[in-house]
Design a protein around this motif. Structure first.
Motif, short mmCIF file in Angstrom:
data_model
loop_
_atom_site.label_atom_id
_atom_site.label_comp_id
_atom_site.label_asym_id
_atom_site.label_seq_id
_atom_site.Cartn_x
_atom_site.Cartn_y
_atom_site.Cartn_z
N ARG A 1 0.94 -0.99 0.00
CA ARG A 1 -0.19 0.22 -0.52
C ARG A 1 0.84 1.49 0.46
NH1 ARG A 1 -4.89 -1.85 -1.88
NH2 ARG A 1 -5.51 -3.74 -0.49
N LEU A 2 1.51 1.80 -1.06
CA LEU A 2 2.49 3.02 -1.16
C LEU A 2 1.31 3.98 -1.70
CD1 LEU A 2 6.08 1.10 -2.26
CD2 LEU A 2 4.67 2.40 -0.34
N ASN A 3 2.15 4.95 -1.69
CA ASN A 3 1.04 6.02 -1.77
C ASN A 3 1.82 6.68 -2.97
OD1 ASN A 3 -0.84 8.62 -2.33
ND2 ASN A 3 -1.59 8.71 -0.26
N THR A 4 1.34 6.62 -4.32
CA THR A 4 2.04 6.91 -5.57
C THR A 4 2.01 8.66 -5.25
OG1 THR A 4 0.06 7.76 -6.48
CG2 THR A 4 1.16 5.46 -6.85
N SER A 5 1.56 9.27 -4.34
CA SER A 5 2.05 10.78 -4.17
C SER A 5 2.51 10.77 -3.43
CB SER A 5 0.55 11.47 -3.48
OG SER A 5 0.52 10.88 -2.42
N VAL A 6 3.39 10.29 -3.07
CA VAL A 6 4.60 10.56 -2.04
C VAL A 6 6.08 9.90 -3.17
CG1 VAL A 6 6.49 9.03 -0.62
CG2 VAL A 6 3.95 9.69 -0.18
N ASN B 1 0.40 -1.79 -8.14
CA ASN B 1 -0.81 -2.32 -7.85
C ASN B 1 -1.97 -1.83 -9.15
OD1 ASN B 1 -0.41 -3.46 -5.85
ND2 ASN B 1 -0.91 -1.82 -4.00
N THR B 2 -1.74 -0.16 -9.92
CA THR B 2 -1.91 0.78 -10.55
C THR B 2 -2.69 0.01 -11.54
OG1 THR B 2 -2.36 2.45 -8.42
CG2 THR B 2 -2.89 3.09 -10.95
N SER C 1 5.18 11.28 -6.89
CA SER C 1 5.48 12.42 -7.42
C SER C 1 5.94 13.77 -6.38
CB SER C 1 3.77 13.00 -7.59
OG SER C 1 3.44 12.26 -7.98
N ALA D 1 4.95 1.31 -5.56
CA ALA D 1 4.07 2.03 -5.67
C ALA D 1 3.14 1.69 -7.19
CB ALA D 1 5.10 3.26 -5.79
#
Length: 309
Positions: free
Chosen positions: A54-59, A235-236, A61, A232
């Protein structure tokens, strides 16, 4: 140095990249990160591990913005060194021509030996400087060397310095003998001094690369970013993570390695300055001014850049 005309042929210009050793290094690294991203994607997809990642892609960015700031500074500092070196060699062209014109007009026309001396030593100063800024001056690159010249230079560690010394000794001797007056002596002395100023400036560029800690930190940052990025994106984007990671790593690593290439502009990389060609141009100009001939004794050959395929 790759020579090209701007706004001529888009695809022809792009094709030059394939001949660059730096581009080969970039593509090897991009291929390696692609293999790594593929392995991560396959493992995550096959073992259904997506729910545990569960890594937030905004990080990423935000990290990308920070990394971009570092790379902008890296590129600007490298280009500043490249452009400063070009300005110094442009000044060398102008000042050697001025020095040759001073010699031609100040010394008697009936003294061809003096004119040959200055043509030879001004040319050899530039030719010696080319190799001095690489791996050390090679005497075979110099022109019109006699046996006593070779013996003298072989015992010297800084040949351009001693060539400049020989030039000034001849000027000072002519002043003491009254061959040139005080005003001419002051004017020609300034032209001679500019040679040493350019020599010192080029040595400063050569011997003061970007701080090592900064260069290492940037490499670590790029490597860590590339290694974490697949986790990151997987998952998407699933298996499309592989080309995306490769493209992003290509952009980041490319800027870093291209900065490394132009940081030392005096070598034989395909984007380094053509200092050897410039030195031969100076030799031709000086001999034409002082002896009404192109500098003979050596065939002029364009430099072969080792890191171009």
């Amino acid at each position: 140095m790759i020579l090209y005309k701007t706004n001529q042929n888009w695809f022809s210009d792009v094709s030059h990249l394939a001949r660059s050793w730096t581009m080969v290094r970039i593509m090897r690294s991009v291929f390696a990160i692609g293999v790594y991203a593929a392995a991560v994607s396959i493992v995550v997809e096959y073992f259904e591990l997506a729910e545990y990642i569960r890594l937030n892609t905004s990080v990423f960015s935000l990290l990308g913005v920070i990394l971009s700031i570092f790379l902008v500074f890296r590129t600007n500092s490298a280009y500043d060194r490249w452009w400063e070196a070009r300005k110094q060699w442009g000044a060398l062209v102008n000042n050697t021509r001025n020095l040759a014109i001073y010699v031609r007009t100040m010394f008697p026309k009936e003294d061809p030996e003096t004119r040959h001396f200055f043509a030879k030593h001004i040319s050899n100063f530039c030719l010696a400087l080319v190799e001095h800024l690489r791996e050390g001056t090679k005497l075979d690159k110099l022109v019109f060397l006699h046996d006593e010249d070779r013996t003298y230079y072989e015992n010297k560690g800084h040949i351009p310095n001693h060539i400049a010394l020989q030039i000034f000794e001849r000027i000072a001797e002519a002043h003491r003998k009254g061959e040139i007056n005080e005003g001419d002596y002051i004017n020609i002395k300034a032209q001679h001094q500019s040679l040493l100023d350019i020599l010192g400036a080029c040595e400063r560029i050569k011997k003061t690369p970007i701080p090592f800690s900064y260069a290492v930190y940037l490499k670590i940052f790029i490597t860590a970013y590339g290694l974490m990025l697949p986790f990151a994106l997987v998952n998407t984007f699933h298996m499309m993570t592989v080309p995306l990671v490769m493209f992003m790593f290509f952009a980041l690593l490319g800027v870093e390695l291209l900065g490394e290439e132009i940081e030392d502009p005096f070598g034989l990389d395909c984007n380094d300055l053509p200092t050897g060609d410039i030195a031969h141009t100076i030799k031709t100009n000086v001999f034409e001014l002082l002896e009404v001939r192109s500098g003979k004794g050596k065939d002029v050959e364009r430099e072969l850049y080792e890191k171009v395929f």
